[in-house]
Design an enzyme around this catalytic site. Structure first.
Site, PDB file in Angstrom:
ATOM      1  CE  LYS A 157      -2.773  -2.897  -0.327  1.00 14.63           C
ATOM      2  NZ  LYS A 157      -2.532  -4.337  -0.338  1.00 14.63           N
ATOM      3  N   GLY A 198      -1.157 -16.820  -6.935  1.00 13.47           N
ATOM      4  CA  GLY A 198      -1.828 -17.424  -5.789  1.00 13.47           C
ATOM      5  C   GLY A 198      -0.855 -17.797  -4.696  1.00 13.47           C
ATOM      6  CG  HIS A 214     -24.425  16.221   1.802  1.00 13.80           C
ATOM      7  ND1 HIS A 214     -24.446  15.540   0.607  1.00 13.80           N
ATOM      8  CD2 HIS A 214     -24.399  17.547   1.500  1.00 13.80           C
ATOM      9  CE1 HIS A 214     -24.459  16.412  -0.383  1.00 13.80           C
ATOM     10  NE2 HIS A 214     -24.424  17.636   0.123  1.00 13.80           N
TER      11      HIS A 214
HETATM   12  P1  FAD Z   1       1.753 -14.679   7.667  1.00 12.16           P
HETATM   13  O1  FAD Z   1       1.592 -13.231   7.612  1.00 12.16           O
HETATM   14  O2  FAD Z   1       2.179 -15.417   6.449  1.00 12.16           O
HETATM   15  O3  FAD Z   1       2.759 -14.962   8.848  1.00 12.16           O
HETATM   16  C1  FAD Z   1       3.238 -16.242   9.112  1.00 12.16           C
HETATM   17  C2  FAD Z   1       4.566 -16.113   9.814  1.00 12.16           C
HETATM   18  O4  FAD Z   1       4.967 -17.397  10.244  1.00 12.16           O
HETATM   19  C3  FAD Z   1       5.668 -15.589   8.909  1.00 12.16           C
HETATM   20  O5  FAD Z   1       6.291 -14.479   9.535  1.00 12.16           O
HETATM   21  C4  FAD Z   1       6.643 -16.755   8.779  1.00 12.16           C
HETATM   22  O6  FAD Z   1       7.986 -16.331   8.733  1.00 12.16           O
HETATM   23  C5  FAD Z   1       6.363 -17.524  10.065  1.00 12.16           C
HETATM   24  N1  FAD Z   1       6.640 -18.962   9.991  1.00 12.16           N
HETATM   25  C6  FAD Z   1       6.241 -19.828   9.027  1.00 12.16           C
HETATM   26  N2  FAD Z   1       6.619 -21.070   9.364  1.00 12.16           N
HETATM   27  C7  FAD Z   1       7.263 -20.981  10.551  1.00 12.16           C
HETATM   28  C8  FAD Z   1       7.863 -21.926  11.423  1.00 12.16           C
HETATM   29  N3  FAD Z   1       7.884 -23.231  11.143  1.00 12.16           N
HETATM   30  N4  FAD Z   1       8.431 -21.484  12.561  1.00 12.16           N
HETATM   31  C9  FAD Z   1       8.418 -20.152  12.870  1.00 12.16           C
HETATM   32  N5  FAD Z   1       7.862 -19.215  12.088  1.00 12.16           N
HETATM   33  C10 FAD Z   1       7.288 -19.636  10.956  1.00 12.16           C
HETATM   34  N6  FAD Z   1      -4.152  -8.994   3.326  1.00 12.16           N
HETATM   35  C11 FAD Z   1      -5.006  -8.022   3.707  1.00 12.16           C
HETATM   36  O7  FAD Z   1      -5.835  -8.243   4.592  1.00 12.16           O
HETATM   37  N7  FAD Z   1      -4.954  -6.771   3.129  1.00 12.16           N
HETATM   38  C12 FAD Z   1      -4.064  -6.482   2.162  1.00 12.16           C
HETATM   39  O8  FAD Z   1      -4.055  -5.360   1.663  1.00 12.16           O
HETATM   40  C13 FAD Z   1      -3.156  -7.481   1.744  1.00 12.16           C
HETATM   41  N8  FAD Z   1      -2.231  -7.226   0.797  1.00 12.16           N
HETATM   42  C14 FAD Z   1      -1.350  -8.196   0.449  1.00 12.16           C
HETATM   43  C15 FAD Z   1      -0.394  -7.898  -0.511  1.00 12.16           C
HETATM   44  C16 FAD Z   1       0.531  -8.854  -0.883  1.00 12.16           C
HETATM   45  C17 FAD Z   1       1.571  -8.521  -1.917  1.00 12.16           C
HETATM   46  C18 FAD Z   1       0.507 -10.140  -0.256  1.00 12.16           C
HETATM   47  C19 FAD Z   1       1.522 -11.196  -0.627  1.00 12.16           C
HETATM   48  C20 FAD Z   1      -0.435 -10.446   0.698  1.00 12.16           C
HETATM   49  C21 FAD Z   1      -1.377  -9.476   1.056  1.00 12.16           C
HETATM   50  N9  FAD Z   1      -2.358  -9.733   2.004  1.00 12.16           N
HETATM   51  C22 FAD Z   1      -3.237  -8.754   2.369  1.00 12.16           C
HETATM   52  C23 FAD Z   1      -2.511 -11.066   2.629  1.00 12.16           C
HETATM   53  C24 FAD Z   1      -1.915 -11.063   4.045  1.00 12.16           C
HETATM   54  O9  FAD Z   1      -0.560 -10.714   3.962  1.00 12.16           O
HETATM   55  C25 FAD Z   1      -2.084 -12.432   4.693  1.00 12.16           C
HETATM   56  O10 FAD Z   1      -3.433 -12.819   4.645  1.00 12.16           O
HETATM   57  C26 FAD Z   1      -1.624 -12.392   6.146  1.00 12.16           C
HETATM   58  O11 FAD Z   1      -0.275 -12.023   6.235  1.00 12.16           O
HETATM   59  C27 FAD Z   1      -1.827 -13.757   6.809  1.00 12.16           C
HETATM   60  O12 FAD Z   1      -1.407 -13.692   8.127  1.00 12.16           O
HETATM   61  P2  FAD Z   1      -0.881 -14.989   8.896  1.00 12.16           P
HETATM   62  O13 FAD Z   1      -0.571 -14.538  10.276  1.00 12.16           O
HETATM   63  O14 FAD Z   1      -1.807 -16.105   8.708  1.00 12.16           O
HETATM   64  O15 FAD Z   1       0.433 -15.434   8.131  1.00 12.16           O
END
Ligand code: FAD
Length: 470
Positions: free
Chosen positions: A59, A274, A447
């Protein structure tokens, strides 16, 4: 937790959270505040994909690109963004992104520290009930009777288009555009691909979007897809739907569609096709945690997995892969782990696409309602006469609501226009509270504001339009 010991008779902590993204860190905070002794294991950076390579830097890039293109709010910080006579000042954009991410990441670390959460840097996995193994910087074994898995998702690639990190990149590298502009092919017409297409065209790149299916944003309402398609093409973006990537020779991407085959010269290729859950290598089989055929960890409404004392949240589970969904589920898992009775069953989760016009959706689309056999009425109005939109110099938009036939219950809404991401929350609340179209119509909205379109569309649905004709 006073100290993390090797596995012994009494557990080291009450709860271990694997992954410090928006799902994991929010879960850790709520669990700690609910009185649990919490260890959070993060292998990369606090804040996860969202903060470090997703929502936030994307963003920031989009906003900076809009300023370069003459849209958006100017500020002193942005004065040099459009380098005199040359391309965009990508170093300034990068430092703008890094500054925001750095500040927010430090804030997350501070919050965790303040809540008494122990943060371990390393990769965590499960090694039998209650046993967590951490490898990496803070390598050790930790015992805890409960765990929350919040390991998120990773971008998937295309076999015919392997990433090289330079010319063919995934979404993380695409957040930092090269200094020289040129031709970019964005593979994938989902929201991530389109946000990049919008930003890169603002930065002066010649953009082509290639989408395998027959339209952009295949999972969203057609009306929104049309709005963004029109805008992108009017800004010079070439959109090729129904087109498959067949390969790449280092200078051009091969494509094929119903007409035959072709090549697209590309200085940069962004692959945004994806994401897949990160459920592999976690030792799930040692603790009886099941996944579905796509690799998502299966959970019940309380976020319990099939493993005893183990919960899962966020992108590693099925459902909208969005940060706010991960955070909301994270709170539920944390409170259930703390012994409270909670479920995560939102009536609707909003989603926003930060293109021009901005798109926002919540609840059922007309097609989804039809697929579920729910009889609905669909009402739509344009934003071209919306006073606030005109005062912003914006180019129209649309608002559509999906209403259950007979009962008038609001089931969904799809909006396109300036700032609609800021008003979709009103509709999420309305759906969550079981509001009817009548409730929406009698709600007095300010408004001039974009939100007034909700009054217009709901009054139109009641057959009593304020400005339109009956
Ligand atoms: P993640 O954010 O993926 O966090 C998981 C964490 O776990 C990571 O830091 C990883 O390093 C850690 N991890 C993984 N495996 C292990 C392990 N075995 N041991 C220790 N640590 C581990 N969503 C929105 O709502 N709004 C948006 O505008 C938006 N824009 C996006 C733009 C882009 C380019 C991308 C790629 C995604 C976007 N998303 C957006 C989606 C959003 O980023 C994800 O839905 C969100 O980050 C998911 O959160 P999470 O906590 O499930 O996982």
């Amino acid at each position: 937790m006073s100290e993390v010991r090797r596995a012994g008779s009494s557990p080291d902590a009450d709860l271990v959270v694997l992954g410090g993204g928006p799902g994991g860190y929010v879960a850790a905070l709520h669990a700690a505040r609910a009185g649990l002794d919490v260890v959070l294991v993060e292998e990369s950076a606090l804040g996860g994909v969202c903060l470090n390579e997703g929502c936030i830097p994307s963003k920031a890039l989009i906003h900076a690109a809009e300023v370069v293109a003459g849209h958006g709010t100017q500020s002193t910080w942005f004065d040099n963004l459009a380098a005199a006579g040359g391309g965009p000042d990508v170093a300034s954009i990068r430092s703008w992104q890094d500054d925001i991410v750095g500040r927010l990441r430090a804030g997350v670390a501070q919050l965790l520290d303040g809540a008494g959460v122990t943060v371990l840097s390393g990769q965590g996995s499960l090694d039998g009930p209650g046993q967590i193994v951490v490898t990496g910087t803070d390598a050790r074994e930790v015992t805890a009777p409960q765990q929350i898995i919040a390991t998120g998702s990773a971008g998937i690639g295309l076999e015919v288009l392997p990433l090289d990190g330079q010319r063919v990149v995934g979404s993380a590298a695409a957040l930092h555009p090269p200094a020289d502009t040129g031709a970019v092919v964005v593979v994938g017409g989902g929201y991530i691909g389109l946000e990049f297409a919008s930003a890169y065209t603002d930065l002066g790149w010649q953009v082509t979007v290639v989408e395998r299916l027959d339209r952009l944003l295949p999972t969203m309402d057609e009306r929104l897809a049309r709005a963004v398609h029109q805008d992108l093409t009017s800004r010079g973006v070439t959109v090729r739907c129904g087109t498959t990537v067949t390969g790449d020779d280092g200078t051009a991407v091969g494509i094929s569609d119903s007409e035959g085959t072709d090549t697209l010269e590309a200085d940069l290729v962004i692959v945004a096709v994806g994401r897949a859950p990160r459920s592999g290598g976690l030792g799930l089989d040692t603790v009886g945690v099941e996944t579905d055929e796509r690799g998502f960890i299966t959970v019940d409404p309380s976020r319990r997995t099939t493993g005893t004392g183990i919960y899962a949240i966020g992108d590693v589970t099925a459902g909208p892969a969005l940060a706010h969904a991960a955070m909301a589920a994270g709170r539920v898992a944390a409170l259930v782990a703390a012994g409270l009775d909670r479920t995560y069953e939102p009536a609707a989760v909003p989603a926003v696409v930060y293109t021009r016009p901005e798109l926002a959706t919540v609840g059922l689309t007309p097609k989804e309602a039809e697929a579920r056999g729910i009889p609905v009425e669909v009402h739509a109005v344009g934003l071209s006469a919306n006073a606030r939109s005109l005062t912003l110099g914006a180019a129209g938009g649309t608002a559509q609501i999906v209403v259950a036939t007979g009962r008038g219950l609001l089931l969904g809404a799809q909006l396109a226009g300036p700032g609609v991401g800021e008003i979709i929350g009103t509709l999420a609340l309305a759906i969550e509270m079981g509001a009817t179209v009548e409730d929406l119509a009698v709600t007095v909205l300010p408004h001039p504001s974009i939100s007034e379109v909700l009054t217009e569309v709901s009054l139109a649905a009641l057959g009593d339009p304020r400005h339109g004709r009956r």
